[in-house]
Design an enzyme around this catalytic site. Structure first.
Site, short mmCIF file in Angstrom:
data_model
loop_
_atom_site.label_atom_id
_atom_site.label_comp_id
_atom_site.label_asym_id
_atom_site.label_seq_id
_atom_site.Cartn_x
_atom_site.Cartn_y
_atom_site.Cartn_z
N ARG A 195 -6.46 -3.39 -12.81
CA ARG A 195 -6.50 -3.84 -11.43
C ARG A 195 -7.26 -4.25 -10.34
O ARG A 195 -7.15 -3.57 -9.74
CB ARG A 195 -5.15 -4.39 -11.49
CG ARG A 195 -3.93 -4.49 -11.68
CD ARG A 195 -2.91 -4.89 -11.55
NE ARG A 195 -2.20 -5.45 -12.04
CZ ARG A 195 -1.03 -5.01 -13.30
NH1 ARG A 195 -0.70 -3.34 -12.17
NH2 ARG A 195 0.47 -5.64 -13.97
N ARG A 200 7.19 -15.49 -11.46
CA ARG A 200 7.95 -14.41 -11.36
C ARG A 200 8.42 -13.65 -10.34
O ARG A 200 8.94 -12.67 -10.10
CB ARG A 200 6.36 -13.06 -12.13
CG ARG A 200 5.46 -13.91 -10.78
CD ARG A 200 3.90 -13.12 -12.14
NE ARG A 200 3.77 -11.47 -11.54
CZ ARG A 200 2.91 -10.87 -11.96
NH1 ARG A 200 2.18 -11.79 -13.33
NH2 ARG A 200 2.55 -9.68 -11.88
N GLU A 213 -2.41 -14.38 -21.56
CA GLU A 213 -0.71 -14.51 -20.20
C GLU A 213 -0.33 -16.27 -20.70
O GLU A 213 0.27 -16.19 -19.52
CB GLU A 213 -1.31 -13.58 -19.32
CG GLU A 213 -2.76 -14.02 -18.30
CD GLU A 213 -2.60 -13.09 -17.32
OE1 GLU A 213 -1.53 -12.73 -16.77
OE2 GLU A 213 -3.95 -12.79 -16.79
N CYS A 266 -0.08 -5.29 -22.08
CA CYS A 266 0.41 -4.77 -20.09
C CYS A 266 0.89 -5.47 -19.54
O CYS A 266 1.14 -5.37 -17.94
CB CYS A 266 -1.44 -4.39 -19.55
SG CYS A 266 -1.71 -6.04 -19.22
N ARG A 305 -10.27 -4.34 -15.75
CA ARG A 305 -9.75 -6.54 -15.77
C ARG A 305 -10.61 -7.05 -14.93
O ARG A 305 -10.99 -6.17 -13.18
CB ARG A 305 -8.37 -6.68 -15.93
CG ARG A 305 -8.24 -8.12 -15.51
CD ARG A 305 -6.93 -8.32 -15.42
NE ARG A 305 -6.39 -7.93 -14.06
CZ ARG A 305 -4.78 -7.97 -13.89
NH1 ARG A 305 -4.15 -8.11 -14.56
NH2 ARG A 305 -4.24 -8.19 -12.65
N ASN A 313 3.86 -10.02 -17.66
CA ASN A 313 4.37 -11.20 -16.73
C ASN A 313 4.53 -12.67 -16.31
O ASN A 313 4.75 -13.38 -16.35
CB ASN A 313 4.10 -9.88 -15.34
CG ASN A 313 4.04 -8.96 -16.10
OD1 ASN A 313 4.45 -7.75 -16.62
ND2 ASN A 313 3.41 -7.75 -14.99
N ASP A 314 2.80 -12.15 -16.23
CA ASP A 314 2.50 -14.02 -16.57
C ASP A 314 3.00 -14.69 -17.72
O ASP A 314 3.35 -15.97 -17.50
CB ASP A 314 0.84 -13.96 -15.66
CG ASP A 314 0.72 -13.97 -14.58
OD1 ASP A 314 1.86 -14.60 -13.91
OD2 ASP A 314 -0.17 -13.37 -14.25
N HIS A 364 0.89 -0.81 0.41
CA HIS A 364 -0.38 0.32 0.39
C HIS A 364 0.88 1.47 -0.60
O HIS A 364 0.80 2.17 -0.61
CB HIS A 364 -0.93 0.19 1.16
CG HIS A 364 -2.22 0.54 0.85
ND1 HIS A 364 -2.95 0.42 0.68
CD2 HIS A 364 -2.43 1.52 1.65
CE1 HIS A 364 -4.02 1.59 0.71
NE2 HIS A 364 -3.27 2.13 1.11
C1 PEP Z 1 1.03 -9.38 -16.46
O1 PEP Z 1 0.21 -10.89 -16.04
O2 PEP Z 1 1.16 -8.96 -17.53
C2 PEP Z 1 -0.44 -8.60 -15.78
C3 PEP Z 1 0.14 -7.13 -16.54
O3 PEP Z 1 -1.17 -8.74 -15.24
P1 PEP Z 1 -0.63 -8.64 -13.54
O4 PEP Z 1 0.80 -8.24 -13.39
O5 PEP Z 1 -1.89 -8.20 -12.67
O6 PEP Z 1 -0.95 -10.07 -12.85
MG MG Z 2 -1.28 -11.18 -15.05
#
Ligand code: PEP
Ligand code: MG
Length: 593
Positions: free
Chosen positions: A300, A469, A435, A506, A336, A458-459, A193
Site C-alpha cells: 500500500r 467499511r 473493488e 487481497c 499498488r 474490503n472495498d 502507526h
Molecule cells: C481492499 O479494498 O480490499 C483492499 C485490499 O485495499 P484497501 O484495504 O487498502 O482499500
Molecule cells: Mg481498497
C-alpha cells in the site's frame, strides 16, 4: 470478586502479562506566571536554550532510530525538526514572553492550546491528527526547560506499555522487541502507526481502549490479550493462570503454524497455491517472509506519502521499492499506486474536503488528475523493476477508459526512461484492482487490457452492499458471505481463469479460513493478506483437498443468506475436515480421544 476487563481493538495478536509502565507525560501549566520586565531577555534566552537542546535531542533520537529501524522510521523526526524550526512557532512563543511578560511554560502552554483549537477545526481527519506531532515537539521543549540535555531515560526492564496515545516518534522509540511485552492505548486503531509497528515487532497490542491510561496505575499487573482485544487489570491468580495457559497455547500454536512457512504451499491433492503478504511499511517485509509469504501481493504505497511532511521525491519512492524488491527476492512485489482519498488524505496537498469521500476523487481518479505525481511514482516503480520482480497494480478502477489512459501514460513513461537510458523490466506486468462492482461486472473486458487482476474485497463489499467499511453502526451488514458477494467474486475469478490471467484476492476475505476455502473452491490460487494470518491460511489450505473445497464452494452458491453460507461452510469444515482448523498437536490429541 470484580475484575476490571476493558475491551478495545486487538491490533496485534498474542498474550502479554506484566507490570504496567505509564510514560511520564508533560502536563502543560494552566498558571500564567508573570515576570518583571528586566527578566524578559533572560526568559528569551531560556527559551532559546530549550529549543537548542530539543534540536540536539531530535537529531540524536533520529540517528538512533535510523540505526535501529531504518531510514523510513526516522522520517518523523525530520518532520519534528521542521516544526521546531518553523519561524511562526518560535516567533509566537517569543511574542507571548515579551508581550505578556510571561514565563516560557505559559507561552508553550498557550501555543499548545492554540494549535489544538486550530487543528480540531480542520475538516480532514488526517490533518486533525497532525496535532500530535506539534504537541510532541512542544512537550519536548517544555521538558528541556528544566531537565538539561541528558536524554530521557527509557525503561530497562520488561513492561507493558500503557498510554493515552503514542506519538509516532514515541512509538518508534519506545517499542522494543525485548522490553515491551505488550501495548495498551486509549486511542488508535488497526492502521495507526503504533499498530503497524507492534505487529511487525510481534508485540501483542490492544488499542482504542478509551481510558485505560486512567484505570491503570504504574507498576500494576495487567494482561494484554491482543488476539481478542481485551485488557485485564490486576487479575486474581486463577485468572492469571487462565491467561498463562492461553498464552502458552497461543505460542505453541504460533510455533507450530510457523513450521508451515517452510512447507510446500499445496493442497492435499497437490494443487499449488501462493500465500502473499499485504504490507504498508518496508519494515514489515522480514516478518512477512518469516511467516511464509511468497512475495508481496499488495504494497500500500500511500504510506510513503503519509510518513512525510513533504511530497516524496522519485528517489524516496525508488529507495522503498528497491528495498522491497531485494527483500522479497526471489518472489515478486506488487506495488499498488497511490490509493489516497476516502479515509486517507494527503497533508502535503490541499485536497478539498469532499461531501462523500468514498465516492470521490480517490485512488486512480486522483492519480489521473495529478499526472505529475503519478508519473513520478510510475518512473520510480519502473526503475526499481531492474532490481527485482515487480508488478504495478492500480486501485479503484471503474471503467475501461481509465485503464486505456493508464496504459498510454505507462508507455509514455517507459519511452522517457528508454530515452534516458534507464534500465527497467520491459515485461513488467500491469494489473488493476477489482473493488468497484462495475469493474467486477466488466472483469472480462478489463482482463483483455491488463496482465492480472487483484480483488479488493474490503472495498468491493463496501460498494456492493452499500455498507461503509469503517462505520461501526453498520458492521453487522458487512458480510463477506453475502450470497451476492460470493457470486460476484466467483465470477471475477472465473473470468480471469478463462482469460488465462493471474487473479489475486487481497482483501480480508483471503485471511479468513472458511472464506479462503471457498475462494480456493472457486479457483483462486493466490491469497494476499496481513502477514500474521499467512501461517493459519497456509495450514488450512494444506489440510484439505482442492476437490473438496470445490464441492463446498459449489454448494454454498445454492444458499440464500450470508448466515446460511457461513454456517454451512463452517460446519462442513468442522464436521468433515477438522484438520483445517487444528494444528498437528491438537489433531493428535483429538484423534487419541
Ligand atoms: C481492499 O479494498 O480490499 C483492499 C485490499 O485495499 P484497501 O484495504 O487498502 O482499500
Ligand atoms: Mg481498497
Amino acid at each position: 470478586m470484580d475484575i476490571t476487563r476493558l475491551r478495545g481493538i486487538g491490533v496485534s495478536p498474542g498474550i502479554a502479562m506484566g507490570k504496567a509502565l505509564l510514560p511520564k507525560r508533560v502536563i502543560f501549566t494552566s498558571r500564567k506566571e508573570i515576570i518583571p520586565e528586566d527578566r524578559i531577555p533572560d526568559e528569551l534566552k531560556r527559551l532559546r536554550q530549550a529549543l537548542d537542546r530539543t534540536r540536539d535531542d531530535l537529531i540524536r533520537v533520529k540517528e538512533g532510530v535510523r540505526e535501529k529501524m531504518g531510514p523510513d522510521s526516522s522520517l518523523i523526526f525530520e518532520a519534528h525538526l521542521l516544526i521546531l524550526e518553523d519561524p511562526s512557532l518560535v516567533g509566537g512563543l517569543e511574542a507571548v514572553i515579551r508581550d505578556e511578560k510571561a514565563r516560557t511554560e505559559w507561552a508553550l502552554s498557550k501555543a499548545n492550546a492554540r494549535y489544538e483549537q486550530l487543528f480540531a477545526s480542520l475538516p480532514d481527519d488526517y490533518f486533525r491528527q497532525r496535532i500530535s506531532d506539534v504537541a510532541d515537539v512542544l512537550k519536548r521543549v517544555y521538558r528541556n526547560l528544566e531537565t538539561g540535555p541528558e536524554p530521557e531515560a527509557l525503561p530497562q526492564t520488561p513492561h507493558v506499555l500503557i498510554a493515552h496515545d503514542l506519538l509516532p516518534s514515541e512509538a518508534a522509540l519506545r517499542l522494543s522487541k525485548q522490553l515491551t511485552l505488550g501495548v495498551a492505548l486509549d486511542m488508535g486503531g488497526r492502521t495507526s502507526h503504533t499498530a503497524i509497528l507492534a505487529r511487525s515487532l510481534g508485540i501483542p497490542a490492544v488499542l482504542g481502549l478509551h481510558d485505560i491510561s486512567h484505570q491503570v496505575r504504574d507498576g500494576e499487573f495487567v494482561v494484554v490479550d491482543g488476539t481478542d482485544g481485551e485488557i485485564i487489570i490486576d487479575p486474581p491468580p486463577a485468572v492469571r493462570r487462565e491467561f498463562q495457559a492461553k498464552k502458552e497455547k497461543y505460542e505453541n500454536y504460533g510455533r507450530e503454524l510457523r513450521k508451515t512457512a517452510k512447507l510446500k504451499s499445496e493442497t492435499l491433492d497437490r494443487v499449488r497455491f501462493t500465500p502473499q503478504a499485504n504490507i504498508e511499511l518496508p519494515e514489515e517485509l522480514d516478518l512477512a517472509m518469516a511467516m511464509g509469504a511468497e512475495g508481496v501481493g499488495l504494497f500500500r504505497s500511500e504510506f510513503i506519502y503519509l510518513r512525510r511532511e513533504t511530497l516524496p521525491t522519485e528517489e524516496d519512492h525508488y529507495d522503498t521499492y528497491v528495498r522491497l524488491a531485494r527483500g522479497a527476492n526471489p518472489h515478486g512485489v506488487t506495488i499498488r499506486t497511490l490509493d489516497i482519498g476516502g479515509e486517507k488524505s494527503l497533508p502535503q496537498l490541499n485536497i478539498e474536503k469532499e461531501p462523500n469521500p468514498a465516492l470521490g476523487l480517490r485512488a486512480v481518479r486522483f492519480s489521473l488528475r495529478n499526472r505529475d505525481l503519478f508519473r513520478t511514482q510510475l518512473r520510480a516503480i519502473l526503475r526499481a523493476s531492474a532490481a527485482g520482480r515487480m508488478r504495478v497494480l492500480v486501485p479503484m478502477i471503474t471503467e475501461v477508459d481509465e485503464v486505456l489512459e493508464i496504459k498510454d501514460l505507462f508507455e509514455d513513461v517507459k519511452r522517457e526512461l528508454r530515452r534516458k537510458g534507464e534500465a527497467f523490466d520491459e515485461q513488467i506486468p500491469l494489473g488493476v484492482m477489482i473493488e468497484v462492482p462495475a469493474a467486477a461486472a466488466l472483469a472480462d473486458v478489463l482482463l483483455k487490457e491488463v496482465d492480472f487482476v487483484s480483488i479488493g474485497t474490503n472495498d468491493l463489499i463496501q460498494y456492493y452492499l452499500a455498507v461503509d467499511r469503517a462505520n461501526e453502526f453498520v458492521t453487522y451488514l458487512f458480510k463477506p458471505f453475502h450470497p451476492a458477494v460470493i457470486r460476484l467474486v466467483r465470477s471475477v475469478i472465473q473470468a480471469a481463469r478463462r482469460a488465462d490471467k493471474d487473479v489475486v484476492v487481497c482483501g480480508e476475505m483471503a485471511a479468513d479460513t472458511p472464506s479462503a476455502i471457498v475462494l480456493l473452491g472457486f479457483g483462486l490460487r493466490t491469497f494476499s493478506m496481513n502477514p500474521i494470518f499467512i501461517p493459519r491460511i497456509k495450514k488450512a489450505l494444506r489440510s484439505i483437498e482442492c476437490s473438496t473445497a470445490e464441492k463446498i464452494a459449489e454448494e454454498s452458491l445454492k444458499l440464500r443468506t450470508a448466515r446460511e453460507v457461513e454456517e454451512y461452510v463452517t460446519e462442513e469444515i468442522l464436521l468433515h475436515h477438522p484438520q483445517v482448523f487444528l494444528t498437528g498437536q491438537a489433531l493428535e490429541a483429538a484423534t487419541k480421544k
